[in-house]
Motif scaffolding. Structure first.
Motif, PDB file in Angstrom:
ATOM      1  N   VAL A 100      35.722  29.228  39.015  1.00 55.92           N
ATOM      2  CA  VAL A 100      34.769  28.230  38.506  1.00 55.92           C
ATOM      3  C   VAL A 100      35.622  27.116  37.917  1.00 55.92           C
ATOM      4  O   VAL A 100      36.632  27.379  37.253  1.00 55.92           O
ATOM      5  CB  VAL A 100      33.837  28.835  37.425  1.00 55.92           C
ATOM      6  N   VAL A 120      30.100  31.634  32.133  1.00 53.15           N
ATOM      7  CA  VAL A 120      31.018  31.617  33.279  1.00 53.15           C
ATOM      8  C   VAL A 120      31.728  32.967  33.418  1.00 53.15           C
ATOM      9  O   VAL A 120      31.868  33.490  34.535  1.00 53.15           O
ATOM     10  CB  VAL A 120      32.026  30.450  33.154  1.00 53.15           C
ATOM     11  N   SER A 121      32.113  33.550  32.296  1.00 51.51           N
ATOM     12  CA  SER A 121      32.786  34.856  32.363  1.00 51.51           C
ATOM     13  C   SER A 121      31.872  35.888  33.042  1.00 51.51           C
ATOM     14  O   SER A 121      32.341  36.746  33.802  1.00 51.51           O
ATOM     15  CB  SER A 121      33.154  35.286  30.939  1.00 51.51           C
ATOM     16  N   LEU A 124      32.124  35.486  36.826  1.00 49.26           N
ATOM     17  CA  LEU A 124      33.466  35.591  37.427  1.00 49.26           C
ATOM     18  C   LEU A 124      33.831  37.046  37.700  1.00 49.26           C
ATOM     19  O   LEU A 124      33.540  37.932  36.889  1.00 49.26           O
ATOM     20  CB  LEU A 124      34.522  35.018  36.479  1.00 49.26           C
ATOM     21  N   PHE A 130      38.842  30.243  35.519  1.00 51.08           N
ATOM     22  CA  PHE A 130      37.954  29.178  35.042  1.00 51.08           C
ATOM     23  C   PHE A 130      38.877  28.016  34.682  1.00 51.08           C
ATOM     24  O   PHE A 130      39.638  28.094  33.711  1.00 51.08           O
ATOM     25  CB  PHE A 130      37.215  29.708  33.807  1.00 51.08           C
TER      26      PHE A 130
END
Ligand SMILES: C[S@@+](CC[C@H](N)C(=O)[O-])C[C@H]1O[C@@H](n2cnc3c(N)ncnc32)[C@H](O)[C@@H]1O
Length: 230
Positions: A100, A120-121, A124, A130
Motif C-alpha cells: 500500500v 492499512v495494517s 496488508l 506501506f
C-alpha cells in the motif's frame, strides 16, 4: 518523465527516485498493490506498467480520469481506479495486499495517524509494505515558516506538516519503520535548483553528510519517504 507531483524542482529528484525504487523493490507479479490518495493516478499507472501481471488499484476521493489514464486502462488489465476514503478500506479483505503506498498523501491523513496505520495494517499481508513518498516534516521552524507563507499565498487549506511522534504511533502497527530524510539546508534553495543545479547538488551532498555525521539533525529534514513493514 517521473509521475512526481507537478512542477517539483530538480533538487527533489533524489527523494522521488529513492521512493520509486522502494515501490519497485519487490516483484509484484501476481500480487496486489493499493495506492491511497492517488490523485490523477499516474503513480499507480507507473507501477502497473512495471508489473503488468500485478493487480494495482488507485484510490482517491475522486476516480482518476483523463485521456492518458483511459489509454493506460485499455492496455493494463490489472490497473483500476476507485473512489473512496483511505480511512475506510472495509471493502478489502484482511491480509489481501502486498503493498500500500501514497505520494504526498500522509500529510492529508495526519489528523489520525493510528487510524490510517491500523486500517492499512489490517489489509496488508505479513511482510507487506506501506510506503509514503515525498511527505513534509514540521520540526524545522525555518522550513515550517517558508511553507506557511506558501500555504497562505496559495490558500492551501488542507496541508499539514508531519512529526516523528506520529510515525512512532503508526509504527506500533508494524514490525519495522524506516524514515528516509532529505533536504535541510537545501530546502530554501529549492526555488533556485533548476538555475543553479551544481550549487544545489553541493548543498544536497552537504545535507547528506550532515545527516550521516550528526544523526540528531535528521528530524530537521524538510521532506521524507517512509517505509513501514508489517
Ligand atoms: C497532494 S494530492 C497528491 C496526489 C497524488 N498522490 C500525487 O502525488 O500527485 C493529495 C490527494 O489526496 C486525496 N485525499 C485526501 N484525503 C483523502 C482521503 N481521506 N481518502 C482518499 N483520498 C484523499 C485528495 O483528493 C488528493 O487527490
Amino acid at each position: 518523465m517521473l509521475p512526481a507531483i507537478g512542477g517539483f524542482p530538480t533538487s527533489d529528484a533524489p527523494l522521488f527516485l529513492s521512493g520509486y525504487s522502494e515501490l519497485l523493490k519487490v516483484d509484484l507479479s501476481g500480487r496486489k498493490a493499493l495506492e491511497i490518495c492517488g490523485g490523477f493516478g499516474k503513480l499507480a499507472a507507473l507501477l502497473a506498467e512495471n508489473f503488468p501481471k500485478a493487480e494495482v488499484i488507485g484510490l482517491d476521493f475522486y476516480v482518476a480520469s483523463g485521456s492518458e489514464i483511459d489509454e493506460k486502462l485499455k492496455h493494463l488489465p490489472g490497473l483500476s481506479y476507485v473512489a473512496g476514503d483511505a480511512f475506510d478500506l472495509s471493502t478489502y479483505e484482511p491480509e489481501s495486499f502486498d503493498l500500500v503506498f501514497g505520494q504526498a498523501a500522509l500529510h492529508h491523513l495526519a489528523h489520525d495517524p493510528v487510524g490510517i496505520a491500523s486500517e492499512v495494517s489490517r489489509i496488508l499481508k505479513p511482510g507487506g509494505r506501506f510506503v509514503f513518498i515525498f511527505e513534509p516534516m514540521g520540526h524545522n521552524l525555518l522550513v515550517a515558516g517558508i511553507r506557511a507563507m506558501r500555504m497562505a499565498r496559495h490558500e492551501m487549506v488542507d496541508e499539514s506538516n508531519l512529526f516523528i511522534s506520529q510515525f512512532e504511533k503508526m509504527a506500533s502497527e508494524f514490525s519495522s519503520c524506516e524514515v528516509q530524510m532529505l533536504n535541510m539546508l537545501g530546502y530554501p534553495m529549492k526555488a533556485f535548483s533548476d538555475r543553479f543545479s551544481l550549487l544545489c547538488q553541493a548543498v544536497h551532498s552537504l545535507d547528506n553528510w550532515l545527516f550521516k555525521t550528526f544523526p540528531s539533525l535528521l528530524r530537521y529534514g524538510a521532506n521524507c519517504n517512509l517505509v513501514f513493514t508489517k
